[in-house]
Design an enzyme around this catalytic site. Structure first.
Site: not given
Length: 257
Positions: A124-125
């Protein structure tokens, strides 16, 4: 095995156009192979995609080029925080933007800007670490296929009170989205640092697992996928997966099935 084609046209033609028209590969793939020094004309290595093939000349792709076309391309990247693994939403920056010559470690062609390189196991980011981007279906199946049993290792820093009870819950007994999670290896490394080893990859799994036992993740880095380790690859940099690493990933998945 190398691949050769002799041009029998009447007028000179650009190398990438000829490679595309003759079905060898796409023009973008041709540009990448040419820039990587994997294409020759009448025995002379050519690195200029603007070079024209003259009537009667023979174009040859060396063994590395034909292997790359057969297997696809796999990138090993150390993804920083702030980049998304796959197709971004508006305002987000995809990890493929980092695939520049300046960020490359070692040798190998730089993938074309429009090359299809989906993530093989997302990060994820807000997470960083080992990320694979690949057009190689065999590698994808080995890493994230339904029968894959390759484990993934993460180092996670958290805030909150870490107790033995919470560690036991993290290892067993949690459910996400109405489904039981597979057992996880979770150990305490330092006062607020944990090591997770998972054999599945649900959406934001570790962060959600920690939230369920009142722990907040402040840093998460993936350091290993099966036999492949992040090692000392600098953050934001990338390299090509080697043939030996590919064989280890594929062989590791096969040995567990």
């Amino acid at each position: 095995m190398s691949l050769s084609r002799t041009y029998d046209g009447a007028e000179p033609v650009r190398l990438n156009k000829f490679m595309g028209q003759s079905g060898i590969c796409s023009r973008r793939e041709a540009d990448t192979l040419i820039a990587g020094g994997l294409v020759s004309v009448d025995g002379e290595v050519v690195t200029d995609a603007g070079r024209k093939l003259q009537p009667g000349q023979t174009l040859t792709l060396n063994e590395r080029a034909t292997a790359a076309l057969a297997e696809g391309v796999t990138i090993v990247m150390h993804k920083p925080v702030g980049y998304v693994s796959g197709q971004p939403e508006p305002g987000k920056v995809p990890a493929v933007r980092l695939l520049t010559e300046a960020n490359r470690v070692g040798e190998g062609p730089v993938p074309a800007e429009d090359a299809s390189l989906p993530p093989i196991g997302r990060l994820d980011e807000d997470s960083r670490g080992l990320l694979l981007l690949s057009s190689d279906g065999v590698v994808a199946k080995a890493v994230i296929g339904p029968e894959s049993d390759l484990d993934k290792e993460y180092l996670v820093r958290v805030t909150g009170d870490i107790t033995e009870k919470k560690l036991r819950i993290l290892r067993h007994g949690l459910m996400l989205d109405g489904r039981q999670l597979r057992p996880a290896y979770v150990s305490r490394m330092e006062s607020h640092r944990l090591k997770f080893v998972l054999r599945e990859g649900r959406n934001r799994q570790i962060r959600r697992m920690c939230e369920m036992v009142d722990l907040e993740v402040t840093d998460l880095i993936r350091v290993r996928i099966g036999p492949l380790k992040l090692d000392n690859l600098p953050e934001g940099r990338w390299r090509m997966l080697t043939a030996n690493e590919r064989a280890a990933l594929v062989g590791g998945a096969d040995s567990k099935n």
